[in-house]
Write a protein that holds these residues in place. Sequence first.
Motif, PDB file in Angstrom:
ATOM      1  N   TYR A   8       5.702   5.834   8.550  1.00  0.00           N
ATOM      2  CA  TYR A   8       4.446   5.111   8.360  1.00  0.00           C
ATOM      3  C   TYR A   8       4.343   4.004   9.401  1.00  0.00           C
ATOM      4  O   TYR A   8       5.328   3.371   9.756  1.00  0.00           O
ATOM      5  CB  TYR A   8       4.362   4.503   6.971  1.00  0.00           C
ATOM      6  CG  TYR A   8       4.386   5.513   5.850  1.00  0.00           C
ATOM      7  CD1 TYR A   8       3.669   6.700   5.920  1.00  0.00           C
ATOM      8  CD2 TYR A   8       5.138   5.272   4.704  1.00  0.00           C
ATOM      9  CE1 TYR A   8       3.698   7.621   4.887  1.00  0.00           C
ATOM     10  CE2 TYR A   8       5.160   6.186   3.666  1.00  0.00           C
ATOM     11  CZ  TYR A   8       4.442   7.351   3.765  1.00  0.00           C
ATOM     12  OH  TYR A   8       4.467   8.250   2.735  1.00  0.00           O
ATOM     13  N   PHE A  41       2.376   3.323  -2.165  1.00  0.00           N
ATOM     14  CA  PHE A  41       3.654   4.035  -2.147  1.00  0.00           C
ATOM     15  C   PHE A  41       4.685   3.127  -2.783  1.00  0.00           C
ATOM     16  O   PHE A  41       4.783   1.951  -2.446  1.00  0.00           O
ATOM     17  CB  PHE A  41       4.046   4.366  -0.702  1.00  0.00           C
ATOM     18  CG  PHE A  41       5.303   5.174  -0.596  1.00  0.00           C
ATOM     19  CD1 PHE A  41       5.278   6.539  -0.794  1.00  0.00           C
ATOM     20  CD2 PHE A  41       6.524   4.563  -0.314  1.00  0.00           C
ATOM     21  CE1 PHE A  41       6.441   7.297  -0.702  1.00  0.00           C
ATOM     22  CE2 PHE A  41       7.688   5.301  -0.235  1.00  0.00           C
ATOM     23  CZ  PHE A  41       7.642   6.683  -0.424  1.00  0.00           C
ATOM     24  N   TRP A  42       5.449   3.652  -3.726  1.00  0.00           N
ATOM     25  CA  TRP A  42       6.497   2.866  -4.362  1.00  0.00           C
ATOM     26  C   TRP A  42       7.839   3.583  -4.229  1.00  0.00           C
ATOM     27  O   TRP A  42       7.900   4.791  -4.115  1.00  0.00           O
ATOM     28  CB  TRP A  42       6.170   2.573  -5.823  1.00  0.00           C
ATOM     29  CG  TRP A  42       5.819   3.770  -6.648  1.00  0.00           C
ATOM     30  CD1 TRP A  42       4.573   4.265  -6.889  1.00  0.00           C
ATOM     31  CD2 TRP A  42       6.717   4.632  -7.335  1.00  0.00           C
ATOM     32  NE1 TRP A  42       4.648   5.376  -7.674  1.00  0.00           N
ATOM     33  CE2 TRP A  42       5.948   5.629  -7.984  1.00  0.00           C
ATOM     34  CE3 TRP A  42       8.100   4.672  -7.485  1.00  0.00           C
ATOM     35  CZ2 TRP A  42       6.521   6.629  -8.742  1.00  0.00           C
ATOM     36  CZ3 TRP A  42       8.672   5.676  -8.244  1.00  0.00           C
ATOM     37  CH2 TRP A  42       7.874   6.637  -8.873  1.00  0.00           C
ATOM     38  N   THR A  70      10.833   7.846  -5.470  1.00  0.00           N
ATOM     39  CA  THR A  70       9.640   7.401  -4.755  1.00  0.00           C
ATOM     40  C   THR A  70       8.414   8.027  -5.385  1.00  0.00           C
ATOM     41  O   THR A  70       8.515   8.984  -6.162  1.00  0.00           O
ATOM     42  CB  THR A  70       9.692   7.803  -3.270  1.00  0.00           C
ATOM     43  OG1 THR A  70       9.683   9.220  -3.182  1.00  0.00           O
ATOM     44  CG2 THR A  70      10.909   7.243  -2.573  1.00  0.00           C
ATOM     45  N   GLU A  73       3.758   8.178  -4.819  1.00  0.00           N
ATOM     46  CA  GLU A  73       2.576   7.638  -4.170  1.00  0.00           C
ATOM     47  C   GLU A  73       1.374   7.868  -5.071  1.00  0.00           C
ATOM     48  O   GLU A  73       1.367   8.766  -5.918  1.00  0.00           O
ATOM     49  CB  GLU A  73       2.390   8.199  -2.774  1.00  0.00           C
ATOM     50  CG  GLU A  73       1.773   9.523  -2.635  1.00  0.00           C
ATOM     51  CD  GLU A  73       1.630   9.918  -1.168  1.00  0.00           C
ATOM     52  OE1 GLU A  73       0.524  10.347  -0.813  1.00  0.00           O
ATOM     53  OE2 GLU A  73       2.595   9.827  -0.400  1.00  0.00           O
ATOM     54  N   HIS A  74       0.405   7.005  -4.911  1.00  0.00           N
ATOM     55  CA  HIS A  74      -0.802   7.053  -5.731  1.00  0.00           C
ATOM     56  C   HIS A  74      -1.959   6.628  -4.839  1.00  0.00           C
ATOM     57  O   HIS A  74      -1.781   5.824  -3.926  1.00  0.00           O
ATOM     58  CB  HIS A  74      -0.662   6.100  -6.922  1.00  0.00           C
ATOM     59  CG  HIS A  74      -1.701   6.291  -7.967  1.00  0.00           C
ATOM     60  ND1 HIS A  74      -2.955   5.763  -7.861  1.00  0.00           N
ATOM     61  CD2 HIS A  74      -1.668   6.973  -9.128  1.00  0.00           C
ATOM     62  CE1 HIS A  74      -3.652   6.103  -8.931  1.00  0.00           C
ATOM     63  NE2 HIS A  74      -2.890   6.842  -9.723  1.00  0.00           N
ATOM     64  N   ASN A 131      -5.084   4.584  -3.581  1.00  0.00           N
ATOM     65  CA  ASN A 131      -5.229   3.144  -3.600  1.00  0.00           C
ATOM     66  C   ASN A 131      -6.169   2.729  -4.731  1.00  0.00           C
ATOM     67  O   ASN A 131      -7.277   3.235  -4.843  1.00  0.00           O
ATOM     68  CB  ASN A 131      -5.761   2.648  -2.250  1.00  0.00           C
ATOM     69  CG  ASN A 131      -5.540   1.172  -2.063  1.00  0.00           C
ATOM     70  OD1 ASN A 131      -4.750   0.560  -2.770  1.00  0.00           O
ATOM     71  ND2 ASN A 131      -6.226   0.588  -1.106  1.00  0.00           N
TER      72      ASN A 131
END
Length: 154
Positions: free
Chosen positions: A54, A83-84, A92, A94-95, A97
């Motif tokens: 990224y 992203f967590w 990990t 992601e979602h 926004n």
Amino acid sequence: MKKHIKSFSISVILIAVICTVLWIGYVGFIGGPARAYEREDQLYVETMMEQKGYSHGRILGRFAYEQVYYITEITEEDRTFIFWFNKDMDTTGEHENVGFDPVLEIASNFGIKDHEISFGVFNERLVYVLKNRQYEKFIDVETLKLVYDRGSGI
């Protein structure tokens, strides 16, 4: 008159010593460690971005429940997403926004102010964390349902 000047001088010196001790205590025990944690968090985010490829991102928060998670906002050419990841990068997710607007009404119903809302991770899913002195509630980001509740007795 000399007695008053001497007494005043001693008072000023004592106040200066107390202020110096308080300042050293703050820098040594509060400010310094806080900066060290911020730097550590930033290093984890930079490492993750490098590993995942990224280019632009910023940390939204650090969340600790069962383990420590870092929640970041990643901006790529065509999209922005959340992203967590945990410290070991073995968990990990992601979602898309999202902001805090969908949960503001729920938070106000519990008496939780806007600045007491953050993101967290619960059961490997992104959640809103509503936290004040009395409550800690996790609201699922997608369904807006309460998934964890501590402190209210509900």
